[in-house]
Design an enzyme around this catalytic site. Structure first.
Site, PDB file in Angstrom:
ATOM      1  N   GLU A 184      42.060  41.849  60.988  1.00 42.73           N
ATOM      2  CA  GLU A 184      41.533  40.661  61.639  1.00 42.73           C
ATOM      3  C   GLU A 184      41.771  40.714  63.144  1.00 42.73           C
ATOM      4  O   GLU A 184      42.753  41.289  63.617  1.00 42.73           O
ATOM      5  CB  GLU A 184      42.203  39.413  61.054  1.00 42.73           C
ATOM      6  CG  GLU A 184      41.768  39.183  59.621  1.00 42.73           C
ATOM      7  CD  GLU A 184      42.503  38.046  58.928  1.00 42.73           C
ATOM      8  OE1 GLU A 184      42.075  37.664  57.833  1.00 42.73           O
ATOM      9  OE2 GLU A 184      43.508  37.543  59.456  1.00 42.73           O
ATOM     10  N   CYS A 192      52.384  45.522  58.115  1.00 44.00           N
ATOM     11  CA  CYS A 192      53.427  45.839  59.097  1.00 44.00           C
ATOM     12  C   CYS A 192      54.697  46.216  58.350  1.00 44.00           C
ATOM     13  O   CYS A 192      55.036  45.604  57.340  1.00 44.00           O
ATOM     14  CB  CYS A 192      53.707  44.642  60.009  1.00 44.00           C
ATOM     15  SG  CYS A 192      54.926  45.002  61.307  1.00 44.00           S
ATOM     16  N   CYS A 247      57.114  36.128  58.918  1.00 42.09           N
ATOM     17  CA  CYS A 247      55.763  36.577  59.283  1.00 42.09           C
ATOM     18  C   CYS A 247      54.956  36.966  58.055  1.00 42.09           C
ATOM     19  O   CYS A 247      55.414  37.762  57.231  1.00 42.09           O
ATOM     20  CB  CYS A 247      55.870  37.757  60.240  1.00 42.09           C
ATOM     21  SG  CYS A 247      54.283  38.499  60.648  1.00 42.09           S
ATOM     22  N   CYS A 262      49.126  32.600  65.146  1.00 43.86           N
ATOM     23  CA  CYS A 262      50.121  33.666  65.180  1.00 43.86           C
ATOM     24  C   CYS A 262      50.785  33.848  63.830  1.00 43.86           C
ATOM     25  O   CYS A 262      51.241  32.892  63.220  1.00 43.86           O
ATOM     26  CB  CYS A 262      51.233  33.324  66.155  1.00 43.86           C
ATOM     27  SG  CYS A 262      50.775  33.654  67.811  1.00 43.86           S
ATOM     28  N   CYS A 285      59.669  41.141  59.248  1.00 45.50           N
ATOM     29  CA  CYS A 285      60.278  39.907  59.759  1.00 45.50           C
ATOM     30  C   CYS A 285      60.085  38.807  58.715  1.00 45.50           C
ATOM     31  O   CYS A 285      59.009  38.658  58.144  1.00 45.50           O
ATOM     32  CB  CYS A 285      59.641  39.511  61.094  1.00 45.50           C
ATOM     33  SG  CYS A 285      59.815  40.813  62.325  1.00 45.50           S
ATOM     34  N   CYS A 323      42.856  38.793  70.645  1.00 41.96           N
ATOM     35  CA  CYS A 323      44.106  39.206  70.005  1.00 41.96           C
ATOM     36  C   CYS A 323      43.751  40.260  68.960  1.00 41.96           C
ATOM     37  O   CYS A 323      43.068  39.953  67.977  1.00 41.96           O
ATOM     38  CB  CYS A 323      44.739  37.960  69.362  1.00 41.96           C
ATOM     39  SG  CYS A 323      46.229  38.280  68.438  1.00 41.96           S
TER      40      CYS A 323
END
Ligand code: SAH
Ligand code: SF4
Length: 356
Positions: free
Chosen positions: A99, A119, A126, A343, A123, A112
Site C-alpha cells: 500500500e 516487516c 504496529c 500510520c 514492534c 508515503c
C-alpha cells in the site's frame, strides 16, 4: 538486488540507477550517453516500452527489447478518505501486495511509500509488524509506487512534492534496494525530487543508519523513538535490545545532516504507556543535543492490539510541554483514519496470522 543480466531473464531497467544503466549498456557494447536518454524516457516521459524512445536507433531499441524490460504498477484499488487522503493498493507480480498513501497537505502532496511486504522488526503496536516479513520490495517496485501515483496526481495538474518512506516495512532493512531507489528519486535525469524532500523513517538500525548517511548524505532522517527508557523501548520495539537508546542517539548525532536540517523524532503516543509529562521531560532531555523536531503520532488503534489511543488531554499536555521549551512539534491528525491509511495501519492484502 541482482541487477546482472542472466541468459534467461530480462533486466528490469527500473531496478537500475543511472550509473548501473550505463554499466549495463557498456556491457552490451553501447555508448554510455544512451543511458541518460533512456533514463529520461523512463522517468520523465513515463515510457513503458522501447518503441516510444524515438531518439534511439531502431537497432538499439530491438536489442533492448530482447534483453531488458520496463515494469510498472497499476493500482488494484484506490480508496479515498473523507480528509482527501488516498490509499493505493498494488498487487505485485508474485501475488504479494503493498500500500501507498497520498496525503495532500495544503496542496503539497506527500506520498508515503512502502519498502517491504510486511516487516521483520515486530514492534508491538504496529499492524504491519504483526505480519512478519514476507519479502523485500525491489528497487523497481519502490519507484513504481511513486510513478503510478504520479500519473494520477498529474492528471489533475498537480505534482508529488515529498516522499516519506513510512509505509509498510523498515526501509533500512532493505537498503540494497532502497538506496538505488532514492538515487533514482533524486537524480536530475530521473524523478527529479530534491533530496531535502525525501525522508527515510527507521526504527533504529544503527549500522544501516551509518551506511545510509555515507551513501546518501543529504536525505532526511526520521527516527521512531517511541519510548524514553530502554526498559519500555525493549518491550515495545525489539530492535532496542540490539541497539539501545544511547547508541541510537549517537547515530543520530553523527548522521550527516547538511545545513540547518533536523532529525525528526517520531513518537507514537500509547495511552497510559508513554504519554505522561515525565515521558515528555525525558524525551526532551534525550534529544536536546541533536538538531531535532518531534512528530507526535497518537496511536491508531487496530483490532487485536492491546494498546489504546491517548486521551486528547494527554496529547495536548505533551505537545504543550515541548512547544513551551521551543521544540518544533507536529502532532499528526489521524489522517486516513476512515480508510485505515493512517500510520501503522497498512497491511497490503496480508492475511492475519492464524492462531498459534
Ligand atoms: N519501519 C519504519 C517506517 C514505517 S512505520 C519505522 O518504524 O520508522 C512509520 C511510523 O508509524 C513509525 O513511526 C511507527 O512508530 C508508526 N506506527 C506504527 N504503528 C502505529 C500505530 N498503530 N499508530 C500510530 N503510529 C504507528
Ligand atoms: Fe516495522 Fe516500523 Fe512497524 Fe516497527 S513500526 S514493525 S519497524 S513498520
Amino acid at each position: 538486488m541482482d541487477t546482472e543480466m542472466t541468459s534467461t531473464t530480462k533486466t528490469d531497467l527500473k531496478n537500475l540507477t543511472l550509473l548501473a544503466l550505463e554499466k549495463f549498456l557498456q556491457g552490451q557494447g553501447k555508448e554510455r550517453f544512451r543511458a541518460t536518454q533512456i533514463f529520461k524516457w523512463i522517468y520523465q516521459h513515463d515510457a513503458g516500452s522501447f518503441e516510444e524512445m524515438t531518439n534511439i536507433s531502431k537497432e538499439l531499441r530491438a536489442e533492448l527489447e530482447a534483453t531488458a524490460c520496463i515494469s510498472s504498477l497499476v493500482p488494484e484499488a484506490v480508496e479515498e478518505g473523507s480528509d482527501g487522503t488516498r490509499k493505493y493498493l498494488f498487487s505485485l507480480a508474485d501475488g504479494n501486495s503493498v500500500e501507498t498513501v497520498l496525503i495532500p497537505i495544503e496542496g503539497r502532496n506527500t506520498l508515503c511509500i512502502s519498502s517491504q511486504a510486511g516487516c521483520a522488526m515486530g514492534c508491538e503496536f504496529c499492524l504491519t509488524g504483526t505480519f512478519k516479513l514476507t519479502r523485500n520490495l525491489t528497487t523497481a517496485e519502490i519507484v513504481n509506487q511513486i510513478m503510478a501515483v504520479r500519473r494520477d496526481v498529474r492528471a489533475s495538474g498537480e505534482e508529488i512534492r515529498n516522499i516519506v518512506m513510512m509505509g509498510m516495512g523498515e526501509p533500512l532493512h532493505n537498503l540494497d534496494n532502497v538506496i538505488p531507489a532514492i538515487q533514482i528519486m533524486i537524480d536530475g535525469n530521473g524523478l527529479q525530487l530534491s533530496n531535502r524532500r525525501v525522508t527515510v523513517s527507521t526504527c533504529g538500525l544503527v549500522p544501516e543508519m551509518e551506511r545510509l548517511g555515507r551513501e546518501i548524505p543529504n536525505v532526511n532522517l526520521a527516527v521512531s523513538l517511541n519510548a524514553t527508557t530502554d526498559e519500555l523501548r525493549d518491550r515495545i520495539m525489539p530492535i532496542n535490545r540490539r541497539y539501545p537508546i544511547r547508541e541510537l542517539l549517537r547515530a543520530c548525532r553523527e548522521f550527516p545532516l547538511p545545513g540547518r536540517r533536523k532529525v525528526t523524532f517520531e513518537y507514537v503516543m500509547l495511552g497510559g504507556v508513554n504519554d505522561t509529562l515525565e515521558d515528555a521531560k525525558r524525551l526532551l532531555r534525550l534529544i536536546s543535543d541533536i538538531p531535532n523536531k518531534v512528530n507526535l503520532i497518537p496511536f491508531n488503534e487496530h483490532e487485536g492490539c492491546g494498546f489504546r489511543a491517548p486521551t486528547q488531554a494527554a496529547i495536548d499536555a505533551f505537545h504543550k510541554y515541548l512547544i513551551d521549551r521551543h521544540v518544533t512539534v507536529i502532532t499528526r491528525d489521524s489522517r486516513g483514519g476512515d480508510i485505515s491509511a493512517a500510520c501503522g495501519q497498512l497491511k497490503g492484502r496480508l492475511e492475519k496470522p492464524g492462531p498459534a
